[in-house]
Scaffold this motif. Structure first.
Motif, PDB file in Angstrom:
ATOM      1  N   GLU A  27       0.838  -1.208   0.000  1.00 57.75           N
ATOM      2  CA  GLU A  27       0.000   0.000   0.000  1.00 57.75           C
ATOM      3  C   GLU A  27       0.868   1.251   0.000  1.00 57.75           C
ATOM      4  O   GLU A  27       0.520   2.262  -0.627  1.00 57.75           O
ATOM      5  N   ARG A  28       1.989   1.174   0.692  1.00 52.79           N
ATOM      6  CA  ARG A  28       2.891   2.332   0.770  1.00 52.79           C
ATOM      7  C   ARG A  28       3.841   2.391  -0.419  1.00 52.79           C
ATOM      8  O   ARG A  28       4.269   3.464  -0.820  1.00 52.79           O
ATOM      9  N   ILE A  72      -0.878  -8.918 -11.479  1.00 51.44           N
ATOM     10  CA  ILE A  72      -0.108  -7.744 -11.051  1.00 51.44           C
ATOM     11  C   ILE A  72       1.375  -7.978 -11.304  1.00 51.44           C
ATOM     12  O   ILE A  72       2.092  -7.108 -11.810  1.00 51.44           O
ATOM     13  N   ARG A  73       1.818  -9.168 -10.960  1.00 57.10           N
ATOM     14  CA  ARG A  73       3.223  -9.542 -11.125  1.00 57.10           C
ATOM     15  C   ARG A  73       3.648  -9.454 -12.586  1.00 57.10           C
ATOM     16  O   ARG A  73       4.773  -9.059 -12.894  1.00 57.10           O
ATOM     17  N   ALA A  74       2.739  -9.837 -13.504  1.00 61.48           N
ATOM     18  CA  ALA A  74       3.042  -9.834 -14.932  1.00 61.48           C
ATOM     19  C   ALA A  74       2.809  -8.480 -15.585  1.00 61.48           C
ATOM     20  O   ALA A  74       3.030  -8.326 -16.788  1.00 61.48           O
ATOM     21  N   ASP A  80      -3.716  -0.824  -6.602  1.00 62.94           N
ATOM     22  CA  ASP A  80      -4.396   0.319  -6.000  1.00 62.94           C
ATOM     23  C   ASP A  80      -4.892  -0.097  -4.620  1.00 62.94           C
ATOM     24  O   ASP A  80      -4.858  -1.275  -4.249  1.00 62.94           O
ATOM     25  N   ARG A  81      -5.353   0.879  -3.855  1.00 62.82           N
ATOM     26  CA  ARG A  81      -5.738   0.595  -2.472  1.00 62.82           C
ATOM     27  C   ARG A  81      -6.867  -0.433  -2.389  1.00 62.82           C
ATOM     28  O   ARG A  81      -6.847  -1.337  -1.549  1.00 62.82           O
ATOM     29  N   ASP A  82      -7.875  -0.317  -3.268  1.00 62.53           N
ATOM     30  CA  ASP A  82      -9.005  -1.243  -3.219  1.00 62.53           C
ATOM     31  C   ASP A  82      -8.558  -2.686  -3.494  1.00 62.53           C
ATOM     32  O   ASP A  82      -9.035  -3.632  -2.851  1.00 62.53           O
ATOM     33  N   LEU A  87      -7.238  -8.177  -1.242  1.00 61.38           N
ATOM     34  CA  LEU A  87      -6.270  -9.237  -0.975  1.00 61.38           C
ATOM     35  C   LEU A  87      -5.999  -9.391   0.520  1.00 61.38           C
ATOM     36  O   LEU A  87      -5.871 -10.508   1.027  1.00 61.38           O
ATOM     37  N   VAL A  88      -5.939  -8.276   1.234  1.00 60.03           N
ATOM     38  CA  VAL A  88      -5.766  -8.334   2.687  1.00 60.03           C
ATOM     39  C   VAL A  88      -6.963  -9.047   3.318  1.00 60.03           C
ATOM     40  O   VAL A  88      -6.825  -9.820   4.277  1.00 60.03           O
ATOM     41  N   GLY A  89      -8.164  -8.798   2.768  1.00 61.09           N
ATOM     42  CA  GLY A  89      -9.356  -9.483   3.268  1.00 61.09           C
ATOM     43  C   GLY A  89      -9.253 -10.989   3.105  1.00 61.09           C
ATOM     44  O   GLY A  89      -9.680 -11.758   3.981  1.00 61.09           O
TER      45      GLY A  89
END
Length: 277
Positions: A27-28, A72-74, A80-82, A87-89
């Motif tokens: 996120e940062r 995302i990796r590719a 983005d934050r959402d 993913l954190v969820g």
């Protein structure tokens, strides 16, 4: 509780911690690919471990999270934050499920409903790629398809005998796949409509003093007459290890087939396996 499950309950929280720390840091620092890799590896290992047990909701959620992290990796999706919150969820839910398994040996009764909500949210982040996973994985941008020409040259009779469009697959298992519960030979065997199957060494074996029997050194290439979506489904847990290419026959002219035969003579040692076997 068996020993394997106990080991999963020891390692699972550590992997949850690794993924959670990486995502919160992401996120940062949304451009830090090392954080994406760390989260991806943790989720991939969790998914592989969950697949050893009868916890389908957990496997489905971790699979969807892995797909999103893989995109995302590719570079196919941005951070983005959402997206990070989704993913954190998933990681938080996985942690709660591990706690429940440790207490009762099973997932809670509402696990299926919770998994459905999480998977829908993650797949929405993937958009069109999730709706057509086989098309998205079929031919990555800039992918080298020289192997395809060689494969077709090695198996001209099998390709011609199929009498229909084929799907060619190149599967390069992760070096640590055995520790994730993956059996590359068994996975390839499950491909529907198998027309031809070849296995080779990724590189010649090193000196015996350096040989690591726990590291996978295989490359698997195959042809299937099944639809791309059905073939892709077999490799749904390792999309980053597979190149999948639809082939419209005739794929290569005869003279190019001869060139492919020359490549065969200079290729790495390989084992040719009849599709029936």
């Amino acid at each position: 509780m068996d020993e394997l499950l106990q080991q999963f309950l020891i390692e699972g929280p550590e992997l949850v911690q690794q993924a959670g720390d990486a995502l919160l840091a992401l996120e940062r620092r949304p451009d830090d690919l090392a954080l994406v890799d760390s989260a991806f590896r943790a989720v991939h290992t969790l998914k592989g471990s969950a697949g050893l047990f009868d916890f389908p909701p957990m496997g489905l959620v971790l699979h969807a999270a892995e797909d999103l992290l893989g995109a995302i990796r590719a570079g196919r999706r941005t951070v983005d934050r959402d997206t990070v919150d989704e993913l954190v969820g998933v990681i938080g839910q996985t942690d709660r499920w591990l706690t429940a398994i440790g207490s009762t040996g099973t997932l809670p009764e509402d696990a299926g409903a919770a998994a459905a909500r999480l998977v829908a949210a993650l797949r929405a982040r993937l958009g069109d790629e999730a709706a057509h996973p086989a098309a998205a994985a079929a031919q990555p941008k800039g992918a080298d398809t020289a192997w395809l020409r060689t494969l077709l040259a090695r198996c001209p009779e099998e390709a011609a005998a199929s009498g229909r469009a084929l799907v060619a697959v190149r599967y390069v298992p992760d070096r640590n796949c055995y520790f994730n519960g993956d059996d590359p030979v068994e996975i390839a065997r499950r491909v529907p409509g198998l027309v031809a199957l070849q296995m080779a060494l990724r590189k010649d074996p090193p000196d015996l003093a350096e040989y690591d029997p726990f590291a996978c050194n295989l490359v698997v290439e195959l042809l299937s007459s099944a639809p791309p979506d059905e073939v892709q489904a077999v490799f749904r847990f390792m999309p980053d290890q597979v190149q999948l290419v639809p082939v419209a026959l005739p794929a290569i002219p005869a003279e190019e087939g001869q060139a492919g035969h020359g490549l065969l003579e200079s290729a790495t040692r390989s084992l040719r396996v009849e599709a029936g076997r």
